[in-house]
Enzyme design. Structure first.
Site, mmCIF file in Angstrom:
data_model
loop_
_atom_site.group_PDB
_atom_site.id
_atom_site.type_symbol
_atom_site.label_atom_id
_atom_site.label_comp_id
_atom_site.label_asym_id
_atom_site.label_seq_id
_atom_site.Cartn_x
_atom_site.Cartn_y
_atom_site.Cartn_z
ATOM 1 N N CYS A 76 0.842 -1.202 0.000
ATOM 2 C CA CYS A 76 0.000 0.000 0.000
ATOM 3 C C CYS A 76 0.875 1.249 0.000
ATOM 4 C CB CYS A 76 -0.923 -0.002 1.211
ATOM 5 S SG CYS A 76 -1.995 1.458 1.293
ATOM 6 N N CYS B 72 0.091 3.161 3.664
ATOM 7 C CA CYS B 72 0.523 2.605 4.952
ATOM 8 C C CYS B 72 1.602 1.544 4.821
ATOM 9 C CB CYS B 72 -0.677 2.046 5.714
ATOM 10 S SG CYS B 72 -1.357 0.533 4.974
ATOM 11 N N CYS C 149 -6.046 -2.172 -0.141
ATOM 12 C CA CYS C 149 -5.543 -2.302 1.225
ATOM 13 C C CYS C 149 -6.726 -2.303 2.198
ATOM 14 C CB CYS C 149 -4.594 -1.147 1.551
ATOM 15 S SG CYS C 149 -3.952 -1.187 3.242
ATOM 16 N N CYS D 287 -6.193 0.462 5.352
ATOM 17 C CA CYS D 287 -6.506 1.896 5.218
ATOM 18 C C CYS D 287 -7.533 2.172 4.115
ATOM 19 C CB CYS D 287 -5.238 2.713 4.978
ATOM 20 S SG CYS D 287 -4.397 2.312 3.438
ATOM 21 N N CYS E 138 5.389 -11.548 -16.135
ATOM 22 C CA CYS E 138 6.183 -12.023 -17.272
ATOM 23 C C CYS E 138 5.991 -11.178 -18.519
ATOM 24 C CB CYS E 138 5.883 -13.485 -17.558
ATOM 25 S SG CYS E 138 4.163 -13.834 -17.999
ATOM 26 N N HIS F 223 2.366 -17.463 -20.956
ATOM 27 C CA HIS F 223 3.702 -17.035 -20.559
ATOM 28 C C HIS F 223 4.363 -16.409 -21.786
ATOM 29 C CE1 HIS F 223 7.150 -16.628 -18.078
ATOM 30 N NE2 HIS F 223 7.894 -17.527 -18.706
ATOM 31 N N ASP G 140 14.752 -16.569 -20.647
ATOM 32 C CA ASP G 140 13.627 -16.160 -19.805
ATOM 33 C C ASP G 140 14.150 -15.235 -18.712
ATOM 34 O OD1 ASP G 140 11.507 -15.904 -18.000
ATOM 35 O OD2 ASP G 140 10.717 -17.877 -18.515
#
Length: 635
Positions: A232, A235, A264, A267, A290, A317, A334
């Protein structure tokens, strides 16, 4: 023909106005050609790879279905209007399309209306009106569904083929070079090459091969960051994925049509994660999954002068291929995994069920599926999304358009490379050690959800006394979970790195590091209901047997979690105390082998896998977590 009589035309009318007008004009042309010259063979056949067909009809909703309603049938590479098909049926569908087209055009008041439905009777040749062949509705729907998948694949092929051209922009390559520590990478590459040549002067690699390896290492370790969920920004707490957010104009400018909402709970703040598709923006953000990794890495390869391909895998992928001039072949790269030349990694290591893998570069599109599989029959059985003839013809068409302006010597070079690739594709393949492991990028939960963890953690390691241990009549093994290493004390303090490299069997086990709590332990993989791990020592094969056996181990449980330790041999099974003290087990006197096993199960809620932990220690602890001491004697 009423609207309800033609579901295909009704579907065609659902498109945007310009798409409808373009598609309907071509449909009318096909129909009118047959109506004017019903005996002309060339008008009764439409090549599926034809540019007009593939770009103006294939992607348009309902267009192919209209051809089937007219009476066209599917051939191997063409749609064919059979000689015995009903021309009157074709005319009715054609008239319906013309009526709908006239409505659209008259409403726009911008262009003349469509041509009359058919030529005047005086100019028409007599046409036969046989009973139309019976085409089951289900068969037509199956063909339409099949072509619908070809529409999707065509869009993917066209999109990726166009996208890779962005890597050729000189300004963008210069921008990438500002981020890449070129001099440092080249220096390291030269050092590695010198080391290799000092061992083997006839090595088949050059400086560029080592530069590629250094680029991969830098990109993975120093430059790009994997994102599971964003912390976040208010926070710093953990976030969870929620429904997608709307992209802003700035997001769309950089190709982020999708914006994830990392919410979040603490908050109540929505953290925006735009999935950028422009490599220039990725040079700035340096994060993603990826797609972002391969996109940005391929640009970096081109900036350094490598010939590179962007590789798309239909099982979700993407990665890069780089051409090695010293080895005269394409190398799998990769960046997410810092893996080079390990093409079987996905099928063997991750357990992916591959089907279509396509490489895209500035000069060509290539179906490279076969480089990444050693199970060709399985792959062929899964390739049902599009017709093979269509795929070959479509790729050939894309390459013809892309290569039309290339000099002849470049075309011949590409052809020569393709021939070498085809031989490679057909050659038998055996997995290399580096291709056996599971995916390392992404959280464990994410990898497990995708089925891309290692198929099995164990390598069936059996400890057999060495010559030194035979002479000393002692086997002494320790494992330190903090260092994740075994020390074979009785064999000159031999070190074996990695918990999995010392186990006999392991099922659903992993090593977990809690950086926030500064703790480390072995545990069940996330989401698993149970797990097991064992170590095995065998001594009969070297003429020895056990004189005494002592074991020290430990485990910690939470809530309802359970851990059961036991020692077994073909003759004996006993429970093991796991209180961190060294305990002796005289029951194994004269045994020729022994297996130490831990079974983990139960626990509460979604985090049950964490409620059974082996060798839990603080990260600053120096104590060994596991110890096995066996005094040996001659048989």
């Amino acid at each position: 023909m009423a609207a309800l009589d033609s579901p295909a035309v009704a579907e065609l009318c659902q498109n945007e106005r310009q798409e409808f007008l373009d598609a309907s004009q071509l449909l009318l042309t096909y129909a009118d050609n047959i109506l004017r010259s019903p005996n002309e063979e060339k008008y009764r056949s439409i090549r599926i790879g034809n540019t007009a067909f593939s770009t103006r009809l294939l992607p348009v909703r309902g267009a192919i279905e209209c051809l089937f309603e007219m009476g066209f049938e599917e051939g191997e590479t063409h749609l064919v209007f059979p000689k015995m098909a009903s021309v009157e049926k074709l005319r009715k569908v054609r008239d319906h399309i013309a009526t709908e087209r006239n409505k659209r055009m008259s409403g726009a008041n911008s262009t003349p209306q469509a041509t009359p439905s058919t030529p005047p009777m005086s100019s028409r040749s007599p046409v036969p009106n046989p009973v139309p062949p019976s085409i089951p509705l289900q068969a037509t729907e199956d063909i339409s569904s099949f072509l619908a998948s070809e529409v999707r694949y065509l869009k993917t092929l066209q999109s990726n083929s166009q996208h890779v051209l962005i890597y050729e922009q000189s300004e963008l390559q210069q921008r990438a070079l500002q981020e890449i520590p070129v001099l440092d990478l080249k220096t390291r590459a030269q050092q590695k090459l010198t080391e290799v040549k000092s061992i083997d002067s006839d090595t088949g690699v050059n400086i560029e091969d080592f530069l590629l390896l250094e680029l991969l290492r830098w990109f993975k370790q120093d430059f790009f960051q994997w994102v599971n969920s964003l912390p976040c920004c208010l926070c710093g707490g953990e976030t969870q994925g929620r429904d997608a957010l709307s992209p802003s104009a700035e997001d769309l400018r950089w190709g982020a049509n999708r914006v994830e909402n990392h919410y979040c709970e603490k908050c109540k703040h929505s953290n925006r994660f735009p999935r950028y598709n422009h490599p220039e923006k990725l040079l700035e953000t340096r994060r993603g999954r990826c797609g972002e990794w391969a996109n940005c890495f391929t640009l970096c390869c081109r900036a350094l002068g490598f010939e590179a391909r962007y590789v798309w895998d239909s099982t979700d992928h993407v990665w890069t291929e780089v051409y090695s001039t010293s080895q005269n072949r394409w190398l799998h790269c990769d960046p997410c995994e810092n893996a080079c030349d390990k093409p079987l990694l996905y099928e063997v290591g991750w357990g992916k069920k591959l089907s279509y893998i396509i490489g895209f570069s500035k000069d060509e599109v290539v179906d490279v599926t076969w480089r990444y599989s050693c199970k060709h029959e399985d792959v062929i059985a899964r390739r049902k999304e599009v017709r093979e003839s269509w795929l070959r013809e479509t790729i050939t068409g894309l390459n013809k358009m892309r290569q039309v302006s290339l000099p002849e010597n470049r075309k011949q070079e590409l052809l020569g490379r393709l021939i070498v690739e085809l031989v490679e594709f057909m050659s038998p393949k055996t997995p290399k050690p580096g291709e056996l492991g599971g995916r390392v990028s992404g959280s464990l939960a994410w990898r497990m959800a995708r089925g891309e963890t290692s198929l099995q953690s164990n390598k069936s390691v059996v400890f057999i006394p060495s010559e030194r241990e035979k002479i000393g009549k002692l086997f002494h093994l320790r494992y330190n979970v903090v260092e994740d290493a075994y020390t074979r004390v009785s064999n000159n303090n031999e070190v074996i790195t990695g918990w999995e490299n010392g186990v006999w069997k392991a099922e659903s086990m992993c090593r977990k590091v809690e950086n926030d709590w500064k703790m480390v332990y072995l545990a069940r993989t996330e989401g698993s209901s149970s797990a097991a791990i064992s170590w095995k020592i065998e001594c009969a094969s070297v003429g020895l047997q056990i004189e005494s056996l002592s074991v020290r181990t430990s485990g910690q449980t939470f809530h309802s979690g359970k851990i059961k330790w036991k020692l077994t041999s073909p003759e004996v099974e006993v429970e093991v105390n796991s209180d961190t003290s060294l305990h002796s087990y005289p029951e194994f006197l004269n045994s020729s082998e022994v297996e130490l096993k831990a079974e983990l199960c139960d626990g509460d809620g979604n985090t049950a896998w964490q409620h059974t932990q082996l060798f839990r220690e603080s990260l600053d602890c120096k104590q060994n977590s596991l110890e096995i001491i066996i005094m040996l004697k001659d048989v």
